[in-house]
Structure formats: structure tokens, C-alpha cells
Design an enzyme around this catalytic site. Structure first.
Site, PDB file in Angstrom:
ATOM      1  N   PHE A   1       2.024  -1.249   8.611  1.00  0.00           N
ATOM      2  CA  PHE A   1       2.408  -1.301  10.031  1.00  0.00           C
ATOM      3  C   PHE A   1       2.297  -2.766  10.454  1.00  0.00           C
ATOM      4  CE2 PHE A   1       1.843   3.119  11.905  1.00  0.00           C
ATOM      5  CZ  PHE A   1       1.438   3.778  10.756  1.00  0.00           C
TER       6      PHE A   1
ATOM      7  N   ASP B   1       1.251  -3.859  13.049  1.00  0.00           N
ATOM      8  CA  ASP B   1      -0.013  -4.015  13.778  1.00  0.00           C
ATOM      9  C   ASP B   1      -1.135  -4.567  12.891  1.00  0.00           C
ATOM     10  OD1 ASP B   1       0.579  -1.766  16.256  1.00  0.00           O
ATOM     11  OD2 ASP B   1       1.619  -1.482  14.371  1.00  0.00           O
ATOM     12  N   PHE B   2      -0.998  -4.404  11.585  1.00  0.00           N
ATOM     13  CA  PHE B   2      -2.071  -4.843  10.687  1.00  0.00           C
ATOM     14  C   PHE B   2      -1.962  -6.322  10.317  1.00  0.00           C
ATOM     15  CE2 PHE B   2      -1.647  -0.300   8.704  1.00  0.00           C
ATOM     16  CZ  PHE B   2      -2.072   0.259   9.894  1.00  0.00           C
TER      17      PHE B   2
ATOM     18  N   GLU C   1      -4.619  -7.052   2.309  1.00  0.00           N
ATOM     19  CA  GLU C   1      -3.335  -7.646   2.710  1.00  0.00           C
ATOM     20  C   GLU C   1      -3.300  -9.156   2.528  1.00  0.00           C
ATOM     21  OE1 GLU C   1      -4.945  -5.333   4.482  1.00  0.00           O
ATOM     22  OE2 GLU C   1      -3.538  -3.716   4.942  1.00  0.00           O
TER      23      GLU C   1
ATOM     24  N   GLU D   1       0.836  -1.203   0.000  1.00  0.00           N
ATOM     25  CA  GLU D   1       0.000   0.000   0.000  1.00  0.00           C
ATOM     26  C   GLU D   1       0.870   1.252   0.000  1.00  0.00           C
ATOM     27  OE1 GLU D   1      -2.302  -0.829   3.500  1.00  0.00           O
ATOM     28  OE2 GLU D   1      -3.051  -2.659   2.573  1.00  0.00           O
TER      29      GLU D   1
ATOM     30  N   HIS E   1      -1.091   1.040  16.282  1.00  0.00           N
ATOM     31  CA  HIS E   1      -0.061   1.526  15.344  1.00  0.00           C
ATOM     32  C   HIS E   1       1.293   1.724  16.030  1.00  0.00           C
ATOM     33  CE1 HIS E   1      -3.717   2.655  13.102  1.00  0.00           C
ATOM     34  NE2 HIS E   1      -2.985   2.823  12.034  1.00  0.00           N
TER      35      HIS E   1
HETATM   36  C1  LIG Z   1      -5.684  -3.377   7.681  1.00  0.00           C
HETATM   37  C2  LIG Z   1      -5.107  -2.038   7.436  1.00  0.00           C
HETATM   38  N1  LIG Z   1      -4.356  -1.843   6.345  1.00  0.00           N
HETATM   39  C3  LIG Z   1      -3.812  -0.636   6.105  1.00  0.00           C
HETATM   40  C4  LIG Z   1      -4.020   0.394   6.958  1.00  0.00           C
HETATM   41  C5  LIG Z   1      -3.367   1.740   6.690  1.00  0.00           C
HETATM   42  N2  LIG Z   1      -4.369   2.693   6.271  1.00  0.00           N
HETATM   43  C6  LIG Z   1      -4.983   3.509   7.146  1.00  0.00           C
HETATM   44  S1  LIG Z   1      -6.171   4.418   6.439  1.00  0.00           S
HETATM   45  C7  LIG Z   1      -5.834   3.771   4.917  1.00  0.00           C
HETATM   46  C8  LIG Z   1      -6.609   4.218   3.729  1.00  0.00           C
HETATM   47  C9  LIG Z   1      -8.046   4.020   3.949  1.00  0.00           C
HETATM   48  O1  LIG Z   1      -8.748   4.447   2.858  1.00  0.00           O
HETATM   49  P1  LIG Z   1     -10.318   4.482   2.904  1.00  0.00           P
HETATM   50  O2  LIG Z   1     -10.836   3.191   3.415  1.00  0.00           O
HETATM   51  O3  LIG Z   1     -10.801   4.916   1.587  1.00  0.00           O
HETATM   52  O4  LIG Z   1     -10.641   5.559   4.030  1.00  0.00           O
HETATM   53  P2  LIG Z   1     -10.279   7.118   4.035  1.00  0.00           P
HETATM   54  O5  LIG Z   1      -8.947   7.245   4.648  1.00  0.00           O
HETATM   55  O6  LIG Z   1     -10.328   7.604   2.651  1.00  0.00           O
HETATM   56  O7  LIG Z   1     -11.317   7.731   4.921  1.00  0.00           O
HETATM   57  C10 LIG Z   1      -4.819   2.842   4.993  1.00  0.00           C
HETATM   58  C11 LIG Z   1      -4.269   2.094   3.857  1.00  0.00           C
HETATM   59  C12 LIG Z   1      -4.795   0.145   8.109  1.00  0.00           C
HETATM   60  N3  LIG Z   1      -5.006   1.097   9.023  1.00  0.00           N
HETATM   61  N4  LIG Z   1      -5.337  -1.069   8.319  1.00  0.00           N
END
Ligand SMILES: Cc1ncc(C[n+]2csc(CCOP(=O)(O)OP(=O)(O)O)c2C)c(N)n1
Ligand SMILES: [Mg+2]
Lengths: 336, 328
Positions: free
Chosen positions: A86, A88-89, A63, A32, A132
Site C-alpha cells: 500500500f 501508505d507504507f 521495505e 510482499e 490504508h
Molecule cells: C510497513 C508495512 N508493510 C506491509 C504491511 C502489510 N501487512 C500487513 S500485516 C502483514 C503481515 C504481518 O505479519 P506478522 O508481523 O507476522 O503479523 P500477523 O499478521 O501474523 O499477526 C503485512 C505484510 C503493513 N501493514 N505495513
């Protein structure tokens, strides 16, 4: 050495990947925000611009699918570097990691190879709270079949990354956010080191004595190496010479360097930013108890995150993370 | 639309509460972070995901909900929390890491729990769906007409948990509403680069449930579509999936350099501000006078100011309290 350029850890990692991508067309990156963004922690900076979207692939937030895909591509002879943003994920994709990536080689009787490097960010100290901020390398080291790399300096990071990419086994590569040298997060200055421009390797399974000393051994890794070095500086003012061992890899584990040091200093402090119970600190204590008990002049001491999730609020988080002061106090008490 | 003047003004005011909360948070977040930006410094450290621009989806949905209905939000949770009725003093205090916060400072901005108002959220993308299924299942087992709403971003719709939960909810006819906020971005990854089809509501067909896409960032449009889904859920007819087009006015997190984002995007979005549009609509239609609209906005600001003051004046938790609350 004197006029050698210095790099941050994130730049050193990206350079290692770059050089291996240039050398071996089977190496590619997926994860990502590894593309235009260059990785949230900069581990893939510049690679998308150089190699394009075919070899530096932004993935959906899926993932299980893309880490499992890295395993599958590796089976076909590719050499993927896949980023879990991270550590954590891991919860959303652990099955692909520990039931498959980790075990497939063994279950195939050694016939199948999975040269995957799974990179991931670890560590707290900047109030990112319970989901995180964890380290969790102990959890992955517990599962047979994954090599576990946890660098603390730019020099180590590059050499270990190149070894990881060239290894024919799955390697989990943990980088501590507070050591990456990011423009937006305070980092430990000591993580920035001279880094040779050419490719070089550091063998997995070789600890590094970051400071020699005769009085007490402090075993650690990642951010806590630097805290231990800070503590050692303070202890030196008082005439206590601490030896600081940076494990660098948990799997393979360099038992010998730890044992030899304890045989010399007769005292052991283990410092870990991971949780206290059932983890790295217990493992190191156990191996010393097994192989060097007779050499100990004082009880083994462990400093780690007491068994609580990482709290958000600053005073709470600072309370649970081992500090240089507490490391020094613990070592000092062993000398009395 | 069967909304009274009071309801419409209340929606307008709530949207302002959210917007002002986010805007003031953006300012507070930067305190102690200059000249050198350090994510761990200042009164509000850590990651900060703000929802300015995304007010319609939260407010339009939560207008249909009661205290007994469950909402599960995301890493970008303040608008959902405010719309669900979470006390904004405790919300602000949690974000400032104070003892008086929703989680005594332990959770932080991505991990908000309000047991009384049945609101929670998570920093793990896609994590909202399964617990919302559980809340809906519990309501069903207990014979209540409560519903559960799971919000998530369009990026989260590619997470396995989304698809597993959709199937579970459809199979068990759970009183649940899946709401996808399509703000076009998942950090730096544009929707069309992450998602095989342009419209996530089409995915409902794969699970045999209604799917609706709302193409405008409009609170009344959300209100109308979600209303049908909520009524359907309360009648025991099962879940619905709704995707709402919405706009992220800030970066993914505060401090995001946004190099991936076209320069003219945010100004264009701002020119189509959903709060201003609702205000203009209420005024033009003679529903509210300008001074009533101004009063609503001023009241929202007063609430937010009071919440921030409460947060700032509250004490930090004692360090040793870190060791408490792992178990009850
Ligand atoms: C399982 C997981 N993978 C990756 C992340 C990192 N991450 C946090 S927010 C995000 C993007 C999320 O996009 P969206 O669902 O469209 O929500 P938005 O931020 O646009 O509100 C990512 C990749 C995470 N927190 N949890
Ligand atoms: Mg999004």
C-alpha cells in the site's frame, strides 16, 4: 474492437508484466505476497506459477531493504518491478525512494540508470481507514526524479505498465484498489475495458480525454476519473457538456491537453482523491492560472480530500471523498 | 506458579472474552457481504484481522501489567486491547464505526487508542516498537516503575524499526519487553521463507539482552517467562525479547482465500486449542469445577454480547465530524 476481450485492471497489469518478463530476462518482480498469493491486489497473479520463485520473489517485511535492493539491482542492469503493498507504507522506506532511487541519476550527472518500476496500491472508499486508504501520488510527484503513473482503466494500465518497464528511469506506478476488478472489493465497472492481447505502449506524459465536451473541463485521475464521468453523464441530462481529462501520468505532466481544453471550455474543475493542499489539484490550478487565465469565465474549483486523515467510519469517509454528485454540483455552479 | 484460583479463572475468562469477541466479529463482519463479498459493505467494513488462537500471548503477558504500564499492539490488536483492560463496549463500537467508539469511529479496528489504559496500536508492521521505547523512556525519566510492552508478529521482526528499537532499548536500559507473536505466517509468507534464523529470540544476543523462545501456545508458559522480563524491567535492568509460538486460527484477514496454507493446518491447530487446554488443566488439577469454568465462559459471552449490542445501538458520527480532531 467489438469482439476484443475485456480485462480487469489487475489482469491487464499482470499481463503487461508477464509479456515483459517473457521478452526481457532482466525483468523480475519482488515484494510482499507477490508470489503464490499473486499480489494482494492481483497485480502479479499467475507470474509465480509461470516464472518461479527466482523471478517472482516474496520478500520479508523489510521495505527499506528490498526497495533499496531494487535500486541497487537496477544499477547493475537488472530491471526490477518492486511492489510496496500500500502506498501508505512508504513511511518505512521513503529514504531509499526519494533520496536514492529518485536522485541517483541526477547526482551521477546522468551516468547511472535506475530502470525500476515501483508499484503500489492507492485509494479508499472501503473503510480501510487512515493508514490504508491514501493516494499520495502528489507527494511522489513533488520529488524530482520519479515518473508517476496513475491509470484508470485496464487498457491504459497495460500500455502504461509496458512503457514503465521499458523506461530507463524510476517509475512509480499507482493502481487504485477500487479499479482493479477484484472479486472481493466493489469496483467501478468502467475500469474493465477491451485490452489487446499483444504488447503495446502508451507514452508517459500523454493525458487522455475520456469524454469530450465544450462547457466545462474536469481534470482528474484514477477513481476520480470515473466519478467525473458519472458526473458528466448527469450534467449531460441538463444540457451541460463536460470534458473529462484523465491525466494518466503526473510526471511527466501533459500541460498542453489541460490548457487546450480550458481554452475551449473556459471553466475548470479539478477532482482529486489525494489531500487538498499542496498537491495535484493546486498544481493543475496553478498551470491554468499561469497559461490560460485569460480564457477562464469562472473561478477554478477544486474538489479533494479536505486536509484530514481518511476516517474509518463510513459516513465520515464518504463525507471526505469527492462524489459524483458533488462534482456535478460544482460544475453546474460554474455554469450559472 | 504463584497464581491464585481467582487469577487462573480470570485468565481463562479473558481468553474466552477474546475468543468470543473474535468469533462474533467474524460473523458480524460477514453481514452485508453475501452473496457477493465486498470488503466495504456491511456493518463492519474494511480489513479485519482476528486473533483467535493467539489469546495466550496477550493474556499471559497482560496479567503482569497495571493500568500505568503501556502496551502497543499491531494490526491484529483486539486480544491485546482486551487483555490490557480496554473497555470492550468502546472497542466494539469503534470497530462498528460508531460515535461511542474509542476514537469516535475515526480510527477503526487497526487504530485503537485508549489513553486511560495506555493502549494503542497501528496498521503499519513494525510500528509498535519505537513508541513503546518512548513510553519506557518516559517512565524512566519520571522515576516510575512502569514498563512498556511492544507486541508484533514474527513478520515484523524483519522490519528495520525492530532492530533500531532493540538497540535503543538495550543501550538506554529501558523498562521494556519486546514480544514477538510467531504464528508462522505473515499473510502468505511462511516464517522460514522470510527469516534467516528460525528463532527470533536469538536476535537478542545481538543487542546484549535476554532472549527467550516459548515453544508452546500456552498461557501459563507465557505468564512465567514474561513475569521474569517484567520484574527485570521494573528493577531497572533493561529490556528483554521474547518470542512466543502461537496459532492464527483465521486467515490473515477475513476473506483471505488462504490458498497458500496447507489444508490440514487449521484443524490440527484447533485440536490443540489453548483455551480448552487451560480449562482441562484447571479441571484435572482440581483448581476449578466444570461449573466454574462454564460460568467463566458464560460471563465472557455475556460481556461480549453486551458490547456488540452497545456497538450496534450506538449512533454513527455526523459526517461533518470528519473535519474535527486533526489537531486538539
Ligand atoms: C510497513 C508495512 N508493510 C506491509 C504491511 C502489510 N501487512 C500487513 S500485516 C502483514 C503481515 C504481518 O505479519 P506478522 O508481523 O507476522 O503479523 P500477523 O499478521 O501474523 O499477526 C503485512 C505484510 C503493513 N501493514 N505495513
Ligand atoms: Mg505472523
Amino acid at each position: 474492437m467489438a469482439n476484443e476481450r475485456e480485462l480487469t485492471m489487475s489482469k491487464a497489469i499482470a499481463e503487461a508484466i508477464d509479456q515483459e518478463m517473457a521478452r526481457d530476462h532482466r525483468v523480475f518482480v519482488l515484494g510482499e505476497d507477490v508470489g503464490i498469493y499473486g499480489g494482494i491486489f492481483g497485480a502479479t497473479q499467475g507470474l509465480y506459477q509461470k516464472y518461479g520463485a527466482e523471478r517472482v520473489m516474496d520478500t520479508p517485511i523489510s521495505e527499506t531493504a528490498f526497495i533499496g535492493a531494487a535500486t541497487g539491482a537496477a544499477a547493475e542492469g537488472m530491471r526490477p518491478i518492486v511492489e510496496l503493498m500500500f502506498v501508505d507504507f512508504f513511511g518505512v522506506c521513503m529514504d531509499q525512494i526519494y533520496n536514492h532511487l529518485a536522485k541517483n541519476t541526477y547526482m551521477s550527472g546522468g551516468a547511472a540508470r535506475f530502470p525500476v518500476v515501483l508499484t503500489t496500491a492507492i485509494g479508499g472508499g472501503y473503510n480501510d481507514a487512515a493508514q490504508h486508504s491514501q493516494c499520495l501520488y502528489g507527494l511522489f510527484a513533488h520529488v524530482p526524479g520519479l515518473k508517476v503513473v496513475v491509470p484508470s482503466t485496464a487498457y491504459d494500465a497495460k500500455g502504461l505498465m509496458i512503457s514503465a518497464i521499458r523506461d530507463d528511469n524510476p517509475v512509480m506506478y499507482f493502481f487504485h484498489k477500487g479499479l482493479m476488478g477484484l472479486g472481493w472489493m466493489k469496483y467501478h465497472q468502467r475500469s474493465v475495458t477491451p485490452v489487446p492481447e499483444e504488447a503495446y505502449t502508451i507514452p508517459l506524459g500523454k493525458a487522455d480525454i475520456k469524454r469530450t465536451g465544450k462547457d466545462v473541463t474536469i481534470v482528474s485521475l484514477a477513481m476520480m476519473v470515473h466519478r467525473a464521468l458519472d458526473a458528466a453523464d448527469a450534467l449531460a441530462q441538463e444540457g451541460i457538456e463536460a470534458e473529462v481529462i484523465d491525466l494518466r501520468t503526473l510526471v511527466p505532466l501533459d500541460r498542453e491537453t489541460v490548457i487546450n481544453s480550458v481554452k475551449k471550455t473556459h471553466r475548470l474543475v479539478v477532482v482529486d482523491e489525494d489531500y487538498h493542499s499542496f498537491g495535484m489539484s493546486g498544481e493543475i490550478a496553478a498551470l491554468v492560472a499561469e497559461d490560460a487565465l485569460d480564457y477562464l469565465d469562472a473561478p477554478i474549483r477544486r474538489l479533494a480530500v479536505p486536509d484530514v486523515p481518511i476516517p474509518y467510519s463510513r459516513p465520515l469517509e464518504q463525507f471526505v471523498l469527492p462524489s459524483a454528485e458533488r462534482i456535478a454540483a460544482t460544475a453546474r455552479a460554474l455554469m450559472e | 506458579m504463584n497464581l491464585s484460583k481467582e487469577q487462573l479463572l480470570s485468565m481463562y475468562r479473558q481468553m474466552w472474552t477474546i475468543r468470543i469477541f473474535e468469533d462474533e466479529m467474524a460473523v458480524a463482519y460477514m453481514e452485508g457481504k453475501s452473496p457477493a463479498f465486498d470488503i466495504g459493505s456491511g456493518p463492519v467494513p474494511g480489513e479485519m484481522h482476528l486473533a483467535a488462537g493467539q489469546e495466550p500471548v496477550a493474556v499471559g503477558t497482560c496479567m503482569h501489567l497495571h493500568k500505568e504500564d503501556t502496551v502497543v499492539g499491531t494490526h491484529r490488536p483486539h486480544h491485546f486491547a482486551i487483555a490490557k483492560g480496554v473497555n470492550i463496549n468502546k472497542l466494539a463500537a469503534e470497530i462498528f464505526g460508531k460515535e461511542t467508539g474509542l476514537g469516535k469511529g475515526k480510527g477503526g479496528h487497526m487504530h485503537l487508542f485508549d489513553v486511560e489504559h495506555k493502549f494503542s496500536c497501528s496498521g503499519i508492521v513494525g510500528a509498535s516498537f519505537p513508541p513503546a521505547c518512548g513510553a519506557a523512556l518516559a517512565a524512566k525519566k519520571m522515576g516510575k516503575d512502569w514498563v512498556a510492552v511492544a507486541f508484533a508478529g514474527e513478520g515484523a521482526a524483519n522490519q528495520g524499526a525492530f532492530h533500531e528499537a532493540l538497540n535503543l532499548a538495550a543501550l538506554w536500559k529501558l523498562p521494556m519487553i519486546f514480544i514477538i507473536e510467531d504464528n508462522s505466517w505473515a499473510i502468505s509468507v511462511a516464517k522460514q521463507l522470510s527469516t534467516a534464523i528460525p528463532d527470533n529470540s536469538q536476535r537478542a544476543a545481538g543487542y546484549g539482552i535476554p532472549g527467550v523462545r516459548i515453544d508452546e501456545n500456552d498461557v501459563l508458559a507465557v505468564y512465567e517467562v514474561v513475569g521474569e522480563a517484567v520484574r527485570r524491567a521494573r528493577r531497572g535492568e533493561g529490556p528483554s525479547l521474547i518470542e512466543v509460538k502461537t496459532d492464527r486460527l483465521y486467515g490473515h484477514f477475513q476473506g483471505d482465500p488462504e490458498l497458500y496454507r496447507p489444508k490440514d493446518e487449521v484443524p490440527t491447530l484447533k485440536a490443540n486449542d489453548p483455551i480448552a487446554r487451560l480449562g482441562a488443566q484447571l479441571h484435572e488439577q482440581g483448581i476449578a469445577t466444570q461449573s466454574e469454568l462454564d460460568d467463566a465462559r458464560a460471563a465472557a459471552k455475556a460481556d461480549v454480547d453486551a458490547a456488540f449490542l452497545f456497538a450496534r445501538q450506538s449512533p454513527y458520527p455526523a459526517p461533518e465530524r470528519a473535519l474535527e480532531d486533526v489537531f486538539v
